[in-house]
Design an enzyme around this catalytic site. Structure first.
Site, short mmCIF file in Angstrom:
data_model
loop_
_atom_site.label_atom_id
_atom_site.label_comp_id
_atom_site.label_asym_id
_atom_site.label_seq_id
_atom_site.Cartn_x
_atom_site.Cartn_y
_atom_site.Cartn_z
N HIS A 132 -14.87 -13.20 -9.67
CA HIS A 132 -13.87 -12.61 -8.87
C HIS A 132 -12.63 -12.22 -9.67
CE1 HIS A 132 -10.20 -12.35 -6.20
NE2 HIS A 132 -10.94 -11.77 -5.28
N CYS A 133 -12.41 -13.13 -10.52
CA CYS A 133 -10.85 -13.29 -11.21
C CYS A 133 -10.97 -12.07 -12.35
CB CYS A 133 -10.75 -14.63 -11.98
SG CYS A 133 -10.58 -15.94 -10.78
N ILE A 134 -11.81 -12.09 -13.47
CA ILE A 134 -11.47 -11.44 -14.68
C ILE A 134 -11.54 -9.75 -14.47
CG2 ILE A 134 -11.88 -10.91 -16.87
CD1 ILE A 134 -10.70 -13.40 -16.38
N ILE B 242 -11.17 -8.02 -11.54
CA ILE B 242 -10.58 -7.79 -10.37
C ILE B 242 -9.18 -8.05 -10.33
CG2 ILE B 242 -10.17 -8.12 -7.84
CD1 ILE B 242 -13.30 -8.34 -7.65
N ASP B 243 -8.62 -9.18 -10.81
CA ASP B 243 -7.40 -9.71 -10.64
C ASP B 243 -6.14 -8.89 -11.68
OD1 ASP B 243 -8.28 -11.49 -8.91
OD2 ASP B 243 -8.00 -13.42 -10.08
#
Length: 420
Positions: free
Chosen positions: A259-261, A263-264
């Protein structure tokens, strides 16, 4: 019974948060609109990698329970929102889950309550749309209730750092809100760090992941030209990291996932473009480089097969490891998905093995994990290590394979593996 904390969203962030609070002696309730998930948790069953069934059963025995009826949670002292923040179809922020959870909190909001948003988002979300939804009740943030942001720092599969020993950043809309949030988290987190405000706390999370995103893109770009120049990038990185200052090692791979790299950083670049009118060029370039890696790996696979006088059309390709990071079952945004799609479009017959995944859907059809890994290794025209799980003896896999492409740089230097 007074409820100390309600956790909204019981996934890979919310459930470990609830567990740590329960272990510290807080009275915790969980809320999730998915009835089947709630029923499973109340029955002592876990659905996240970092917690076992026995962990959840221990929580339940200590008084934790979940519900899909928010009205039953009136009177809670605090509410923490831990819901997903994906990208919309246009590539911008999708706050639908955050706003839905905020509206749920609004139905039980009372004077003196603390509301904390943990979901990763763009700067200004807490003081903007979240505050606006809550104040539709007639209660005023900073006057009638407290409001803060505290970025989640969960790293699934990390055995060294978890909820308790990872420093917790908190930033409120005012100093009282910051203090209330700090008091809550300090009951079950070793170190709490106070931010200047909500925007600083929101941006800190985006900086952490953008830093990784950009540096991963750097080594992915280097992997391409080092291959063309005949330079072993893995050795280059090993050499560079002997410097005791001014360098942190990042490694190339088949793409970024989770989810992090992927999308964020887009939340930050979207906000910069929306508010300031110009692009966040580092993020956009990093996104371009990292998104292209699965296609690059597919092209490398085609080139290797050509060198062996084999056409990729009709070739058998075995993918090892299809999760986005090692030693977990989470497949969100895994680069294995676009890689499998690219290989299939080129005509390859794609198979997979992953000790944590039984069935996998990289395209329109589900694939079943190969039953006999030894036979699959020996029978494949090309084996590609996409994710390195602890269960994998990569060097033995290389020896058992006709041709092996190592995208993680873990095969021994004396092996016959081709490196990314």
């Amino acid at each position: 019974m007074t409820v100390d904390m309600v956790v909204l969203g019981l996934g890979y962030v919310g459930l470990p948060l609830a567990r740590e609070a329960v272990l510290a002696g807080l009275t915790v309730r969980g809320f999730d609109p998915k009835g089947a998930l709630v029923e499973g948790l109340n029955g002592g069953h876990s659905h996240v990698d970092d917690l076992s069934d026995s962990d959840v059963a221990e929580m339940v025995a200590a008084g934790f329970s979940s519900t899909d009826d928010i009205s039953s949670l009136r009177g809670a002292r605090s509410a923490v929102i831990c819901v997903p923040t994906p990208l919309s179809s246009s590539g911008g922020p999708d706050l639908s889950a955050v706003l839905a959870a905020t509206r749920s909190v609004a139905t039980i909001l009372e004077p003196g309550m603390l509301v904390v948003l943990e979901s990763t988002t763009y700067p200004g979300t807490t003081e903007g749309p979240v505050r606006e939804e809550l104040e539709k009740t007639g209660l005023v943030a900073g006057q009638d209730f407290h409001l803060a942001f505290s970025p989640e720092r969960i790293d699934p599969g990390n055995a060294q750092f978890g909820m308790k020993n990872t420093p917790k950043v908190v930033g409120g809309i005012d100093s009282d809100s910051t203090d209330r949030a700090a008091d809550l988290y300090s009951q079950f987190v070793d170190t709490v760090v106070k931010a200047k405000g909500t925007r600083e706390a929101e941006t800190a999370k985006l900086l952490e992941n953008t830093y990784r995103h950009v540096n991963i893109a750097l080594v992915n770009e280097m992997a391409k030209f080092c291959h063309e120049l005949g330079i072993d990038l893995w050795d280059v990185i090993d050499l560079a990291k002997t410097k005791p200052f001014g360098f942190q090692a990042f490694y190339p791979g088949p793409g970024v996932g989770g989810h992090c790299i992927p999308i964020d950083p887009n939340y930050l670049s979207h906000r910069v473009k929306e508010e300031l009118g110009y692009p966040f060029r580092f993020v956009e370039l990093a996104q371009e480089v990292n998104l292209a890696m699965p296609s690059y790996v597919a092209q490398r696979a085609q080139d290797l097969l050509n060198d062996a006088k084999l056409a990729i059309n009709g070739a058998s390709v075995l993918l090892l490891g299809v999760t986005y990071k090692p030693n977990i079952a989470d497949q969100r945004e895994s680069p294995a998905i676009p890689l499998a799609t690219s290989l299939a479009r080129k005509g390859a017959h794609v198979q997979f093995h992953d000790p944590h995944v039984e069935t996998w859907k990289p395209g329109s059809e589900h694939l079943t994990r190969v039953d006999d890994l030894d036979a699959a290794l020996a029978g494949a025209d090309l084996v590609i290590l996409v994710q390195h799980h602890r269960e994998y003896d990569v060097d033995s896999f290389v020896r058992a394979s006709r041709m092996f492409l190592d995208t993680r740089g873990v095969a021994g230097p004396a092996s016959n593996a081709h490196r990314l």
